[in-house]
Design an enzyme around this catalytic site. Structure first.
Site, mmCIF file in Angstrom:
data_model
loop_
_atom_site.group_PDB
_atom_site.id
_atom_site.type_symbol
_atom_site.label_atom_id
_atom_site.label_comp_id
_atom_site.label_asym_id
_atom_site.label_seq_id
_atom_site.Cartn_x
_atom_site.Cartn_y
_atom_site.Cartn_z
ATOM 1 N N LYS A 256 -52.308 -18.722 60.438
ATOM 2 C CA LYS A 256 -51.186 -18.386 59.541
ATOM 3 C C LYS A 256 -50.149 -17.561 60.296
ATOM 4 O O LYS A 256 -48.948 -17.773 60.168
ATOM 5 C CB LYS A 256 -51.693 -17.569 58.337
ATOM 6 C CG LYS A 256 -52.525 -18.330 57.327
ATOM 7 C CD LYS A 256 -53.028 -17.338 56.268
ATOM 8 C CE LYS A 256 -54.053 -17.918 55.335
ATOM 9 N NZ LYS A 256 -53.512 -18.739 54.262
ATOM 10 N N GLU B 238 -63.081 2.410 62.912
ATOM 11 C CA GLU B 238 -62.842 2.811 61.522
ATOM 12 C C GLU B 238 -64.173 2.857 60.763
ATOM 13 O O GLU B 238 -64.201 2.831 59.544
ATOM 14 C CB GLU B 238 -61.842 1.890 60.844
ATOM 15 C CG GLU B 238 -62.216 0.429 60.805
ATOM 16 C CD GLU B 238 -61.192 -0.404 60.044
ATOM 17 O OE1 GLU B 238 -60.936 -0.097 58.876
ATOM 18 O OE2 GLU B 238 -60.669 -1.367 60.629
ATOM 19 N N HIS C 115 -54.849 -10.161 65.927
ATOM 20 C CA HIS C 115 -55.977 -9.507 65.264
ATOM 21 C C HIS C 115 -56.661 -10.539 64.371
ATOM 22 O O HIS C 115 -55.986 -11.314 63.679
ATOM 23 C CB HIS C 115 -55.498 -8.307 64.428
ATOM 24 C CG HIS C 115 -56.560 -7.815 63.504
ATOM 25 N ND1 HIS C 115 -57.797 -7.413 63.965
ATOM 26 C CD2 HIS C 115 -56.616 -7.720 62.141
ATOM 27 C CE1 HIS C 115 -58.557 -7.075 62.937
ATOM 28 N NE2 HIS C 115 -57.864 -7.251 61.827
ATOM 29 N N CYS D 214 -57.871 -1.299 61.953
ATOM 30 C CA CYS D 214 -58.172 -2.211 63.075
ATOM 31 C C CYS D 214 -57.196 -2.059 64.235
ATOM 32 O O CYS D 214 -57.361 -2.702 65.273
ATOM 33 C CB CYS D 214 -58.154 -3.658 62.592
ATOM 34 S SG CYS D 214 -59.177 -3.935 61.161
ATOM 35 N N SER E 188 -53.175 -7.931 51.452
ATOM 36 C CA SER E 188 -53.382 -7.545 52.858
ATOM 37 C C SER E 188 -52.904 -8.642 53.808
ATOM 38 O O SER E 188 -52.354 -8.355 54.871
ATOM 39 C CB SER E 188 -54.856 -7.192 53.122
ATOM 40 O OG SER E 188 -55.675 -8.344 53.117
ATOM 41 N N THR F 47 -66.143 -12.467 55.288
ATOM 42 C CA THR F 47 -65.435 -12.045 56.511
ATOM 43 C C THR F 47 -66.101 -10.822 57.148
ATOM 44 O O THR F 47 -65.531 -10.231 58.066
ATOM 45 C CB THR F 47 -63.951 -11.729 56.227
ATOM 46 O OG1 THR F 47 -63.861 -10.552 55.432
ATOM 47 C CG2 THR F 47 -63.256 -12.867 55.500
ATOM 48 N N ASN G 219 -65.577 -10.416 61.306
ATOM 49 C CA ASN G 219 -64.605 -9.364 61.613
ATOM 50 C C ASN G 219 -65.297 -8.222 62.358
ATOM 51 O O ASN G 219 -66.394 -7.792 61.977
ATOM 52 C CB ASN G 219 -63.963 -8.850 60.320
ATOM 53 C CG ASN G 219 -62.652 -8.108 60.583
ATOM 54 O OD1 ASN G 219 -62.314 -7.816 61.734
ATOM 55 N ND2 ASN G 219 -61.915 -7.821 59.532
ATOM 56 N N SER H 193 -54.709 -2.192 58.818
ATOM 57 C CA SER H 193 -54.261 -2.001 57.439
ATOM 58 C C SER H 193 -53.825 -0.566 57.206
ATOM 59 O O SER H 193 -54.265 0.363 57.865
ATOM 60 C CB SER H 193 -55.401 -2.351 56.476
ATOM 61 O OG SER H 193 -55.632 -3.734 56.515
HETATM 62 N N1 CAA Z 1 -62.064 -26.585 51.870
HETATM 63 C C1 CAA Z 1 -61.100 -26.075 52.679
HETATM 64 N N2 CAA Z 1 -60.405 -24.945 52.376
HETATM 65 C C2 CAA Z 1 -60.707 -24.305 51.238
HETATM 66 C C3 CAA Z 1 -61.697 -24.779 50.354
HETATM 67 C C4 CAA Z 1 -62.385 -25.983 50.709
HETATM 68 N N3 CAA Z 1 -63.337 -26.504 49.930
HETATM 69 N N4 CAA Z 1 -61.756 -23.949 49.309
HETATM 70 C C5 CAA Z 1 -60.840 -22.971 49.519
HETATM 71 N N5 CAA Z 1 -60.205 -23.188 50.692
HETATM 72 C C6 CAA Z 1 -59.180 -22.385 51.329
HETATM 73 C C7 CAA Z 1 -58.107 -21.867 50.396
HETATM 74 O O1 CAA Z 1 -57.113 -22.838 50.128
HETATM 75 C C8 CAA Z 1 -57.593 -20.671 51.183
HETATM 76 O O2 CAA Z 1 -56.736 -21.120 52.202
HETATM 77 P P1 CAA Z 1 -55.207 -20.640 52.261
HETATM 78 O O3 CAA Z 1 -55.244 -19.139 52.339
HETATM 79 O O4 CAA Z 1 -54.697 -21.266 53.510
HETATM 80 O O5 CAA Z 1 -54.583 -21.126 51.003
HETATM 81 C C9 CAA Z 1 -58.847 -20.152 51.881
HETATM 82 O O6 CAA Z 1 -59.802 -21.211 51.808
HETATM 83 C C10 CAA Z 1 -59.444 -18.936 51.211
HETATM 84 O O7 CAA Z 1 -59.623 -19.231 49.868
HETATM 85 P P2 CAA Z 1 -59.163 -18.177 48.746
HETATM 86 O O8 CAA Z 1 -57.771 -17.719 49.036
HETATM 87 O O9 CAA Z 1 -59.463 -18.721 47.412
HETATM 88 O O10 CAA Z 1 -60.220 -17.022 49.124
HETATM 89 P P3 CAA Z 1 -60.475 -15.652 48.425
HETATM 90 O O11 CAA Z 1 -59.348 -15.245 47.578
HETATM 91 O O12 CAA Z 1 -61.832 -15.715 47.811
HETATM 92 O O13 CAA Z 1 -60.591 -14.690 49.687
HETATM 93 C C11 CAA Z 1 -59.415 -13.257 51.208
HETATM 94 C C12 CAA Z 1 -59.678 -14.700 50.789
HETATM 95 C C13 CAA Z 1 -58.544 -12.583 50.149
HETATM 96 C C14 CAA Z 1 -58.690 -13.261 52.550
HETATM 97 C C15 CAA Z 1 -60.777 -12.514 51.323
HETATM 98 O O14 CAA Z 1 -61.588 -13.128 52.278
HETATM 99 C C16 CAA Z 1 -60.640 -11.046 51.655
HETATM 100 O O15 CAA Z 1 -60.388 -10.209 50.798
HETATM 101 N N6 CAA Z 1 -60.869 -10.699 52.962
HETATM 102 C C17 CAA Z 1 -60.825 -9.318 53.417
HETATM 103 C C18 CAA Z 1 -59.403 -8.834 53.665
HETATM 104 C C19 CAA Z 1 -58.801 -9.460 54.893
HETATM 105 O O16 CAA Z 1 -59.471 -9.956 55.769
HETATM 106 N N7 CAA Z 1 -57.454 -9.397 54.982
HETATM 107 C C20 CAA Z 1 -56.752 -9.902 56.152
HETATM 108 C C21 CAA Z 1 -55.480 -9.118 56.413
HETATM 109 S S1 CAA Z 1 -55.844 -7.373 56.556
HETATM 110 C C22 CAA Z 1 -56.436 -7.202 58.160
HETATM 111 O O17 CAA Z 1 -56.264 -8.065 58.971
HETATM 112 C C23 CAA Z 1 -57.208 -5.957 58.498
HETATM 113 C C24 CAA Z 1 -58.659 -6.280 58.477
HETATM 114 O O18 CAA Z 1 -59.243 -6.620 59.511
HETATM 115 C C25 CAA Z 1 -59.353 -6.183 57.197
#
Ligand code: CAA
Length: 390
Positions: free
Chosen positions: A242, A79, A233, A111, A201, A152, A276, A309
């Site tokens: 998860k 992609e 994935h 992906c 996502s 990521t 990733n 996605s």
């Molecule tokens: N110690 C331990 N854990 C902590 C922490 C600390 N001090 N601080 C935060 N965390 C944990 C949070 O509790 C959270 O865990 P949970 O999800 O289990 O609750 C985790 O760390 C992440 O924290 P946030 O949710 O606050 O993080 P964020 O909102 O800043 O970002 C995300 C998370 C949205 C996944 C971001 O990384 C993102 O946008 N990533 C890209 C999209 C992605 O990867 N999506 C996955 C599905 S899509 C797919 O799979 C296709 C692909 O390849 C893209």
């Protein structure tokens, strides 16, 4: 006749950023990345690396004088496409000196597309059992500085030989898919970085898992408790945790930490170090499982979930072949990751911030890439690839 993965090799760039450095710069607790996302490092591509050089470096160890002319097809999943018209695999075909009687095509669905490539390859081999298909997945994951997705990011490529009576993994014919038109992650043609609705996502990923699993079971697939291991994935490794917990709940199975670690842990090791790699991520996870699981998995069933996605998900499965450990590329993979050069935050922004020149001029790139193949430059809108020593 059994058909599946006979050999697997992956490659990532020669530089990485420790996520502790990113956390320090972004004012985040490093445990958010290490524990919360389950990531330690991200691979950073040099300017003279792209999906073609990553792919050629991944596939090179798989090509021998014996199989060079048996490879009837190259399926290139990505992609991070570099051209709207020409398939990236055509460059790889030349770099690997494959035979001219070989079809080459590029596949895209975020992906997921490497799994479409694998299924197509299995069908091709079933139709012509003496053929071998080279499936390659190669991607550079970019979200941009300061975005939630930044931690990521990463890059990598994986190459698999698909043939009959494979040495590593029989791929079962049963599978379950789930497709839905959603905007959870996408990259318009005019952008270098992905757009993503991050939390959404992750929800759609889990929905696609549940639905794909249901369809897999309806297709006659194995029950949850018949699997010894699972690979998912891996956008970040916590996502697999998860997903596995969700699948266990769906099947009314409790999932204590120790069982979770046993069923998915070994498959996460490379991804923690690379970040990733989009289409390659599931298959680098399979390599990680086969190369690092402490138990002999011969004859054991593995559950596999692919997600792209947009979205398409597929749950499918395989059985590990007896004697698979003899064909492991573990030492080469570990040596490649070990040899990577650590970057500081400033150097990371310099490397990740550079994009390919678009002005049609003559641009020659400094020799930074660590691998055998590099993107030497862009001349008159044409990418120029070279092999070390050429
Ligand atoms: N110690 C331990 N854990 C902590 C922490 C600390 N001090 N601080 C935060 N965390 C944990 C949070 O509790 C959270 O865990 P949970 O999800 O289990 O609750 C985790 O760390 C992440 O924290 P946030 O949710 O606050 O993080 P964020 O909102 O800043 O970002 C995300 C998370 C949205 C996944 C971001 O990384 C993102 O946008 N990533 C890209 C999209 C992605 O990867 N999506 C996955 C599905 S899509 C797919 O799979 C296709 C692909 O390849 C893209």
């Amino acid at each position: 006749m059994s058909v599946g993965i006979d050999d697997i090799s992956f490659y990532s760039s020669g530089m990485y950023l420790p996520l502790t450095s990113l956390a320090a710069h972004n004012g985040e607790n490093p445990d958010k990345y290490r524990i919360g996302l389950g990531q330690d490092r991200m691979s950073v591509p040099a300017q003279d690396e792209d999906i073609v050089t990553l792919a050629a470096n991944a596939a090179h160890p798989l090509i021998t004088e014996a199989n060079r002319d048996q490879i009837s097809t190259v399926l290139f999943a990505t992609e991070s496409g570099i051209d709207q018209s020409k398939a990236a695999g055509v460059y790889v075909h030349r770099l690997l000196k494959l035979g001219s009687n070989c079809r080459v095509v590029e596949l895209k669905q975020a992906c997921y597309s490497a799994t479409a490539a694998l299924q197509l390859a299995c069908g091709m081999v079933a139709r012509k059992p003496n053929d071998q298909v080279l499936v390659i997945a190669s991607d550079i994951a970019r979200y941009g500085l300061g975005t939630p997705g930044e931690a990521t990011q990463g890059c990598g490529a994986v190459a698999c030989i698909i043939k009959r009576d494979p040495r590593l993994l029989d791929v079962h014919p049963e599978s379950g898919c789930y497709s839905e038109d959603v905007m959870d992650f996408w990259r318009p043609n005019y952008m270098d970085t992905a757009l993503v609705d991050g939390k959404y996502s992750t929800m759609i990923y889990l929905k696609a898992l549940r639905q794909s699993w249901k369809n897999y079971r309806e297709d006659g697939g194995l029950a949850f408790d018949q699997f010894a291991r699972f690979c998912y994935h891996l956008p970040f490794t916590k996502m697999a945790e998860k997903a596995h917990r969700k699948l266990a709940v769906t099947n009314g199975v409790s999932m204590p930490e120790e069982l979770l670690e046993r069923q998915i842990g070994a498959g996460l090791l490379y991804s923690r170090q690379i970040g990733n790699s989009y289409s390659a991520a599931l298959y680098i996870g399979i390599a990680s499982l086969l190369e690092h699981d402490g138990e002999d998995l011969s004859g054991q069933h593995i559950g596999l979930f692919s997600y792209g996605s947009g979205c398409v998900g597929e749950f499918f499965s395989g059985t590990v072949r007896p004697g698979y450990r003899e064909y492991s590329r573990r030492e080469d993979h570990l040596a490649m990751l070990e040899a990577r050069q650590e970057l500081d935050y400033q150097a990371y922004t310099t490397h990740f911030g550079r994009s390919c020149p678009q002005d049609g001029g003559t641009h020659d790139f400094a020799e930074e890439a660590a691998g055998r193949y590099r993107l030497a430059g862009v001349h008159d809108h044409k990418r120029v690839y070279t092999e070390v020593g050429e």
